[in-house]
Design a protein around this motif. Structure first.
Motif, PDB file in Angstrom:
ATOM      1  N   SER A   1      -4.065  -3.867   0.028  1.00 24.84           N
ATOM      2  CA  SER A   1      -5.324  -3.904   0.874  1.00 24.84           C
ATOM      3  C   SER A   1      -5.710  -5.475   0.924  1.00 24.84           C
ATOM      4  CB  SER A   1      -6.374  -3.001   0.236  1.00 24.84           C
ATOM      5  OG  SER A   1      -6.052  -1.805   0.314  1.00 24.84           O
ATOM      6  N   LEU A   2      -5.678  -5.908  -0.095  1.00 28.53           N
ATOM      7  CA  LEU A   2      -6.106  -7.340  -0.220  1.00 28.53           C
ATOM      8  C   LEU A   2      -5.220  -8.287   0.523  1.00 28.53           C
ATOM      9  CD1 LEU A   2      -7.349  -7.883  -3.874  1.00 28.53           C
ATOM     10  CD2 LEU A   2      -8.694  -7.651  -1.858  1.00 28.53           C
TER      11      LEU A   2
ATOM     12  N   ASP B   1      -2.644   2.930  -8.243  1.00 27.04           N
ATOM     13  CA  ASP B   1      -3.630   2.466  -7.642  1.00 27.04           C
ATOM     14  C   ASP B   1      -3.934   0.937  -7.337  1.00 27.04           C
ATOM     15  OD1 ASP B   1      -4.444   4.981  -7.242  1.00 27.04           O
ATOM     16  OD2 ASP B   1      -5.686   5.414  -9.215  1.00 27.04           O
ATOM     17  N   LEU B   2      -3.584   0.249  -8.507  1.00 27.15           N
ATOM     18  CA  LEU B   2      -3.757  -1.175  -8.314  1.00 27.15           C
ATOM     19  C   LEU B   2      -2.885  -1.737  -7.350  1.00 27.15           C
ATOM     20  CD1 LEU B   2      -3.934  -1.909 -12.446  1.00 27.15           C
ATOM     21  CD2 LEU B   2      -5.557  -1.830 -10.366  1.00 27.15           C
ATOM     22  N   ARG B   3      -1.454  -1.188  -7.203  1.00 27.18           N
ATOM     23  CA  ARG B   3      -0.539  -1.756  -6.110  1.00 27.18           C
ATOM     24  C   ARG B   3      -1.192  -1.738  -4.829  1.00 27.18           C
ATOM     25  NH1 ARG B   3       3.442  -4.786  -7.205  1.00 27.18           N
ATOM     26  NH2 ARG B   3       3.954  -3.465  -9.040  1.00 27.18           N
ATOM     27  N   GLN B   4      -1.858  -0.324  -4.436  1.00 26.15           N
ATOM     28  CA  GLN B   4      -2.640  -0.180  -3.225  1.00 26.15           C
ATOM     29  C   GLN B   4      -3.640  -1.004  -2.950  1.00 26.15           C
ATOM     30  OE1 GLN B   4      -3.738   4.219  -2.825  1.00 26.15           O
ATOM     31  NE2 GLN B   4      -1.980   4.800  -3.596  1.00 26.15           N
ATOM     32  N   ILE B   5      -4.308  -1.456  -4.165  1.00 28.64           N
ATOM     33  CA  ILE B   5      -5.467  -2.383  -4.064  1.00 28.64           C
ATOM     34  C   ILE B   5      -5.070  -3.871  -3.600  1.00 28.64           C
ATOM     35  CG2 ILE B   5      -7.490  -3.623  -5.176  1.00 28.64           C
ATOM     36  CD1 ILE B   5      -7.834  -0.682  -6.819  1.00 28.64           C
ATOM     37  N   GLU B   6      -3.974  -4.056  -4.240  1.00 29.37           N
ATOM     38  CA  GLU B   6      -3.289  -5.327  -3.970  1.00 29.37           C
ATOM     39  C   GLU B   6      -2.804  -5.242  -2.695  1.00 29.37           C
ATOM     40  OE1 GLU B   6       0.653  -7.846  -5.560  1.00 29.37           O
ATOM     41  OE2 GLU B   6      -0.563  -6.179  -6.868  1.00 29.37           O
TER      42      GLU B   6
ATOM     43  N   GLN C   1       0.717  -1.184  -0.155  1.00 30.74           N
ATOM     44  CA  GLN C   1      -0.050   0.004  -0.031  1.00 30.74           C
ATOM     45  C   GLN C   1       0.796   1.265  -0.190  1.00 30.74           C
ATOM     46  OE1 GLN C   1      -2.541  -0.806   3.429  1.00 30.74           O
ATOM     47  NE2 GLN C   1      -4.421  -0.945   2.147  1.00 30.74           N
TER      48      GLN C   1
ATOM     49  N   LYS D   1       1.281   4.050  -3.137  1.00 29.61           N
ATOM     50  CA  LYS D   1       1.112   5.567  -2.686  1.00 29.61           C
ATOM     51  C   LYS D   1       2.295   6.297  -3.130  1.00 29.61           C
ATOM     52  CE  LYS D   1      -2.120   5.110   1.113  1.00 29.61           C
ATOM     53  NZ  LYS D   1      -2.118   5.636   2.562  1.00 29.61           N
TER      54      LYS D   1
END
Length: 64
Positions: free
Chosen positions: A35-36, A28-33, A19, A23
């Motif tokens: 979070s998962l 954004d995709l790295r942040q979502i990954e 995350q 940032k």
């Protein structure tokens, strides 16, 4: 602390790092990954207690 709980904590830590990296590089995709990964780690840490309990019960049934 058992292996499953430790692995869950590691996944949470790895998710936090992803995350922050997302940032920093504005991805954004790295942040979502991240979070998962963090959520998976939380489930793994919480469910480790149920897993260990079921393994113990199964081994106790085998002894009897």
């Amino acid at each position: 602390m058992n292996v499953y709980r430790l692995n869950g904590k590691w996944m949470q830590f790895k998710g936090d790092l992803k995350q922050q990296w997302g940032k920093w590089i504005n991805d954004d995709l790295r942040q979502i990954e991240g979070s998962l990964d963090k959520i998976i780690g939380q489930f793994q840490e919480r469910d480790s207690k149920n897993y260990v309990r079921s393994v113990r019960e199964h081994s106790d049934e085998k002894k009897n």
